[in-house]
Design a protein around this motif. Structure first.
Motif, PDB file in Angstrom:
ATOM      1  N   ARG A 100       5.006  -1.967   7.269  1.00  0.00           N
ATOM      2  CA  ARG A 100       4.978  -0.515   7.476  1.00  0.00           C
ATOM      3  C   ARG A 100       3.831   0.046   6.643  1.00  0.00           C
ATOM      4  O   ARG A 100       3.637  -0.350   5.495  1.00  0.00           O
ATOM      5  CB  ARG A 100       6.300   0.120   7.041  1.00  0.00           C
ATOM      6  CG  ARG A 100       6.385   1.611   7.346  1.00  0.00           C
ATOM      7  CD  ARG A 100       7.650   2.247   6.786  1.00  0.00           C
ATOM      8  NE  ARG A 100       8.865   1.596   7.192  1.00  0.00           N
ATOM      9  CZ  ARG A 100       9.611   1.969   8.247  1.00  0.00           C
ATOM     10  NH1 ARG A 100       9.244   2.974   8.986  1.00  0.00           N
ATOM     11  NH2 ARG A 100      10.716   1.325   8.531  1.00  0.00           N
ATOM     12  N   ASP A 101       3.084   0.971   7.229  1.00  0.00           N
ATOM     13  CA  ASP A 101       1.978   1.648   6.539  1.00  0.00           C
ATOM     14  C   ASP A 101       0.956   0.663   5.967  1.00  0.00           C
ATOM     15  O   ASP A 101       0.446   0.864   4.866  1.00  0.00           O
ATOM     16  CB  ASP A 101       2.511   2.558   5.431  1.00  0.00           C
ATOM     17  CG  ASP A 101       3.394   3.666   5.973  1.00  0.00           C
ATOM     18  OD1 ASP A 101       3.090   4.190   7.058  1.00  0.00           O
ATOM     19  OD2 ASP A 101       4.394   3.995   5.310  1.00  0.00           O
ATOM     20  N   GLN A 102       0.693  -0.425   6.693  1.00  0.00           N
ATOM     21  CA  GLN A 102      -0.303  -1.432   6.288  1.00  0.00           C
ATOM     22  C   GLN A 102      -0.022  -2.062   4.915  1.00  0.00           C
ATOM     23  O   GLN A 102      -0.923  -2.589   4.267  1.00  0.00           O
ATOM     24  CB  GLN A 102      -1.716  -0.828   6.296  1.00  0.00           C
ATOM     25  CG  GLN A 102      -2.189  -0.385   7.664  1.00  0.00           C
ATOM     26  CD  GLN A 102      -2.324  -1.557   8.636  1.00  0.00           C
ATOM     27  OE1 GLN A 102      -2.828  -2.602   8.288  1.00  0.00           O
ATOM     28  NE2 GLN A 102      -1.881  -1.358   9.861  1.00  0.00           N
ATOM     29  N   ASP A 103       1.236  -2.040   4.474  1.00  0.00           N
ATOM     30  CA  ASP A 103       1.610  -2.611   3.184  1.00  0.00           C
ATOM     31  C   ASP A 103       1.907  -4.100   3.340  1.00  0.00           C
ATOM     32  O   ASP A 103       3.063  -4.527   3.368  1.00  0.00           O
ATOM     33  CB  ASP A 103       2.825  -1.865   2.613  1.00  0.00           C
ATOM     34  CG  ASP A 103       3.187  -2.312   1.220  1.00  0.00           C
ATOM     35  OD1 ASP A 103       2.484  -3.191   0.651  1.00  0.00           O
ATOM     36  OD2 ASP A 103       4.176  -1.795   0.673  1.00  0.00           O
ATOM     37  N   TRP A 104       0.855  -4.907   3.425  1.00  0.00           N
ATOM     38  CA  TRP A 104       0.985  -6.344   3.638  1.00  0.00           C
ATOM     39  C   TRP A 104       1.551  -7.052   2.407  1.00  0.00           C
ATOM     40  O   TRP A 104       2.020  -8.189   2.502  1.00  0.00           O
ATOM     41  CB  TRP A 104      -0.361  -6.951   4.026  1.00  0.00           C
ATOM     42  CG  TRP A 104      -0.832  -6.419   5.352  1.00  0.00           C
ATOM     43  CD1 TRP A 104      -1.638  -5.343   5.559  1.00  0.00           C
ATOM     44  CD2 TRP A 104      -0.487  -6.906   6.647  1.00  0.00           C
ATOM     45  NE1 TRP A 104      -1.821  -5.140   6.911  1.00  0.00           N
ATOM     46  CE2 TRP A 104      -1.136  -6.084   7.592  1.00  0.00           C
ATOM     47  CE3 TRP A 104       0.296  -7.970   7.099  1.00  0.00           C
ATOM     48  CZ2 TRP A 104      -1.016  -6.295   8.974  1.00  0.00           C
ATOM     49  CZ3 TRP A 104       0.403  -8.170   8.465  1.00  0.00           C
ATOM     50  CH2 TRP A 104      -0.238  -7.338   9.385  1.00  0.00           C
ATOM     51  N   GLU A 105       1.527  -6.408   1.262  1.00  0.00           N
ATOM     52  CA  GLU A 105       2.082  -6.996   0.035  1.00  0.00           C
ATOM     53  C   GLU A 105       3.615  -6.934   0.010  1.00  0.00           C
ATOM     54  O   GLU A 105       4.253  -7.699  -0.710  1.00  0.00           O
ATOM     55  CB  GLU A 105       1.521  -6.272  -1.197  1.00  0.00           C
ATOM     56  CG  GLU A 105       0.025  -6.420  -1.364  1.00  0.00           C
ATOM     57  CD  GLU A 105      -0.395  -7.867  -1.585  1.00  0.00           C
ATOM     58  OE1 GLU A 105       0.279  -8.580  -2.364  1.00  0.00           O
ATOM     59  OE2 GLU A 105      -1.389  -8.284  -0.965  1.00  0.00           O
ATOM     60  N   HIS A 106       4.208  -6.015   0.778  1.00  0.00           N
ATOM     61  CA  HIS A 106       5.658  -5.834   0.816  1.00  0.00           C
ATOM     62  C   HIS A 106       6.121  -5.762   2.269  1.00  0.00           C
ATOM     63  O   HIS A 106       6.525  -4.693   2.743  1.00  0.00           O
ATOM     64  CB  HIS A 106       6.062  -4.569   0.054  1.00  0.00           C
ATOM     65  CG  HIS A 106       5.590  -4.561  -1.356  1.00  0.00           C
ATOM     66  ND1 HIS A 106       4.434  -3.931  -1.759  1.00  0.00           N
ATOM     67  CD2 HIS A 106       6.109  -5.159  -2.461  1.00  0.00           C
ATOM     68  CE1 HIS A 106       4.270  -4.118  -3.054  1.00  0.00           C
ATOM     69  NE2 HIS A 106       5.258  -4.864  -3.505  1.00  0.00           N
TER      70      HIS A 106
END
Length: 101
Positions: free
Chosen positions: A65-71
């Motif tokens: 979600r929202d380009q949050d590839w870390e989470h």
């Protein structure tokens, strides 16, 4: 109906944009960027890592979600192509259970 087309249709019918449509998988087509779908702020991505390494590689499904590839919302790694495609086919319904996207 061919499985790749069926999966693309599942996403399309559920209101997802097809950024990169899934194409039929072949041993010489095991790439990092196999398919990508988006709906509002959520992206579902299918890739194969390491690329074209049939002996050591695995399919990865990410949903963020929202380009949050870390989470990521979803981060699944499987070696079996049929299992990966079955899980990908279920993603619109599974993510829909999280609430509005």
């Amino acid at each position: 109906m061919e499985l790749a087309l069926q999966i693309n249709s599942v996403f399309r019918v559920a209101g997802w944009q097809i950024v990169k449509p899934l194409e039929p998988l072949t041993p010489d087509h095991l790439l990092e960027d196999l398919a990508q779908y988006s709906k509002r702020a959520v992206v579902v991505d299918l890739g194969y890592y390491p690329e074209n390494d049939a002996e050591n590689g695995a399919f990865r499904i990410h949903a963020v979600r929202d380009q949050d590839w870390e989470h990521p919302l979803v981060d699944i790694k499987v070696r079996d192509a049929n299992m990966a495609l079955d899980l990908l086919r279920q993603m619109p319904g599974l993510l829909g259970r999280l609430g509005p996207l």
